[in-house]
Design an enzyme around this catalytic site. Structure first.
Site, PDB file in Angstrom:
ATOM      1  CE  LYS A  79      40.907  40.214  25.132  1.00 49.51           C
ATOM      2  NZ  LYS A  79      40.129  40.279  26.403  1.00 49.51           N
ATOM      3  CB  SER A 154      42.729  38.829  28.958  1.00 47.50           C
ATOM      4  OG  SER A 154      41.410  39.164  28.604  1.00 47.50           O
ATOM      5  CB  SER A 178      39.646  41.155  30.321  1.00 49.96           C
ATOM      6  OG  SER A 178      40.290  40.062  30.899  1.00 49.96           O
TER       7      SER A 178
HETATM    8  N1  GLN Z   1      41.597  38.107  34.774  1.00 44.48           N
HETATM    9  C1  GLN Z   1      40.347  37.424  34.831  1.00 44.48           C
HETATM   10  C2  GLN Z   1      40.545  35.975  34.489  1.00 44.48           C
HETATM   11  O1  GLN Z   1      41.641  35.574  34.358  1.00 44.48           O
HETATM   12  C3  GLN Z   1      39.354  38.070  33.922  1.00 44.48           C
HETATM   13  C4  GLN Z   1      39.605  37.797  32.499  1.00 44.48           C
HETATM   14  C5  GLN Z   1      38.647  38.494  31.584  1.00 44.48           C
HETATM   15  O2  GLN Z   1      37.937  39.409  31.988  1.00 44.48           O
HETATM   16  N2  GLN Z   1      38.597  38.017  30.371  1.00 44.48           N
HETATM   17  O3  GLN Z   1      39.631  35.238  34.366  1.00 44.48           O
END
Ligand code: GLN
Length: 509
Positions: A79, A154, A178
């Site tokens: 990532k 994400s 994420s």
């Molecule tokens: N989707 C969640 C957010 O937008 C979690 C994101 C993540 O775990 N980095 O904050």
């Protein structure tokens, strides 16, 4: 070479048996990437030259019969918020478009010691804020199972890469879901470790009290192998810790595993939970029950406050962490800062042009909840509720060893479906966020229909996209196993036992 069912262990065995070389496998992955990634959009940049050189080093060691570890030569997708020295790290943001990492993240150092290979950096929501990877400043990533749908987020790039055989395994980060949510959307495995189990050094911070790096893999066994390699104390992250995991992670004791009791929280099976998700999780429960594992109803009464608590604590930390991107300390995209008339103007110009909408939304929200006069009403209150949420889990874990839950309330949604409505996007993390607030480990595993799973690889990708109006019934759906702190071995062991029954192909010769 067929990569469909190549797991880390199979790769390792094949490498030692000289069935193939690390170089050949790396070449196959790059060929796959070149053929299919233009359509999928999993990678932001590739690391081909270094990867080939590293593969040759591994092959040389194997040729000399030197002992090499399980991850030697394993091609990984990383990532783009995890630093690899000398490579770009954009975190999906324009503001870091021209930034090159000056050091290796803690996890990368460990993986380099293991001689793992890094194929490239993968797409993500900007600074990991999002649930669909649509918040990337650079490109859309498609779900390899259905190119009209998002891969989740994400860590959508890493999840899509693993799903489409553009990497053998990947790394993601999980602040509120994420790793687990994209794993569920794509039909792969994702582990969010206990807070502190894995170093956050060199992870571009989103919300530091919630962030953890973890693996995205084809099998639970692969997730265990990567987790075992990246865990442990790092002097550069004072929240990281060494705990004694023994060899349970790599050699689960299935007799003990079958004696576990699993809790099913009533608050996670409510109206609004998509029916197919409900059915998938229920079928996983039945399969596990068939092993002799006992199930018990539990209650996590403060679950209903988790999302609002997260959307106060997380932006508060985001606003502090993103303050460092000021147009002075990091290379950034905008040239109009040269026209700035004052220091403040440099900040405004840089941040105005460099951050996307979601980043700005959260910086503003976070600054507000931390501001004098509002701090007690919002931030302090949220911290108190975070404790109540943690206490719910502590209470439950007096009666059960692990918890079974859905990962996300729906299967993968369509690209564009939720971009206009941030609140509906936020709702996709309703079952993953409590785990981050409580610092627990959790594993997302596909509730598998193996017939579906075999179609996830890149070879099928163009055919699928051309032919099918796939119904969501055939989309992958994950279930979640939440463990006690530092008890990754329980959920990984249970998950592996589940897989050995449901997808024996991945574990046989
Ligand atoms: N989707 C969640 C957010 O937008 C979690 C994101 C993540 O775990 N980095 O904050």
């Amino acid at each position: 070479m067929s990569l469909n069912t190549l797991t880390i262990k199979k790769f390792h065995d094949g490498l030692l048996a000289k069935k193939f070389s690390a170089l050949e496998v790396a070449q196959t992955f790059f060929a796959n990437i070149k053929e299919h990634d233009p359509e999928i959009g999993a990678y932001l940049n590739l690391n081909e030259e270094n990867a080939m050189r590293e593969a040759e080093t591994v092959d040389a060691a194997v040729a000399k019969n030197e002992s090499v570890g399980m991850l030697a030569g394993v091609p990984l997708a990383v990532k783009d918020n995890i630093l690899i020295k000398g490579q770009p790290a954009t975190a999906g943001s324009k503001i870091l478009e021209h930034y090159t990492a000056s050091y290796d993240a803690g996890v990368i150092k460990k993986l380099k010691n293991e001689k793992a290979i890094f194929l490239g950096k993968t797409n993500m929501d900007e600074f990991a804020m999002g649930s669909s990877t649509e918040n990337s400043a650079f490109q859309i990533t498609k779900n390899p199972r259905d190119p009209e749908r998002v891969p989740g987020g994400s860590s959508g790039g890493s999840a899509a890469a693993v799903t489409a055989d553009l990497a053998l395994a990947g790394l993601g980060s999980d602040t509120g879901g994420s790793i687990r949510q994209p794993a569920s959307f794509c039909g792969v495995v994702g582990l969010k470790p206990t807070y502190g189990a894995v170093s956050r050094s060199g992870l571009i911070a989103m919300a530091s009290s919630l962030d953890q790096i973890g693996p995205l893999t084809k099998t639970v066994e692969d997730a265990a192998i990567i987790f075992d390699a990246i865990r442990g104390h790092d002097p550069l992250d004072s929240t990281s810790a060494d705990t004694n995991y023994g060899n349970e992670l790599l050699n689960p004791d299935f007799v003990k595993i079958k004696e576990l009791t699993i809790g099913v929280p009533e608050e996670y099976f409510v109206d609004g939970l998509n029916n197919e998700v409900k059915t998938a999780v229920e079928s996983a429960r039945k399969t596990i029950e068939g092993f002799g594992v006992k199930f018990k109803k539990i209650s996590l009464p403060h679950t209903k406050y988790a999302l609002s608590t997260y959307y106060i604590i997380m932006p508060a930390e985001v606003s502090a962490n993103l303050a460092r991107f000021d147009g002075i300390r990091y290379e950034q995209a905008t040239s109009d800062k040269r026209q700035a008339t004052s220091l403040k103007d440099v900040y405004f110009k840089t941040r105005g042009a460099g951050f996307g909408q979601e980043a700005k939304r959260r910086i503003i929200l976070g600054t507000f909840v931390l501001s004098s006069g509002y701090y007690d009403a919002y931030y302090k209150k949220a911290q108190q509720i975070r404790t109540l949420i943690k206490n719910d889990f502590d209470e439950a874990f007096k009666e059960v060893d692990a918890i079974l839950a859905p990962v996300a309330p729906t299967p993968a949604f369509k690209i564009g479906e939720k971009t206009e409505d941030p609140l509906s996007m936020y709702l996709s993390d309703i079952f993953t966020i409590p785990v981050n607030l409580a610092g627990l480990p959790a594993l997302a595993i596909p509730a598998r229909n193996y017939a579906d799973y075999t179609q996830t690889n890149a070879e099928n990708f163009p055919r699928e996209s051309a032919s099918s109006q796939r119904k969501s019934a055939s989309l992958p759906i994950g279930f979640q196993l939440i463990g006690k702190p530092w008890r990754e071995a329980d959920i990984l062991g249970l998950g592996q036992y589940y897989e050995r029954t449901t997808i024996p192909e991945f574990y046989s010769g």
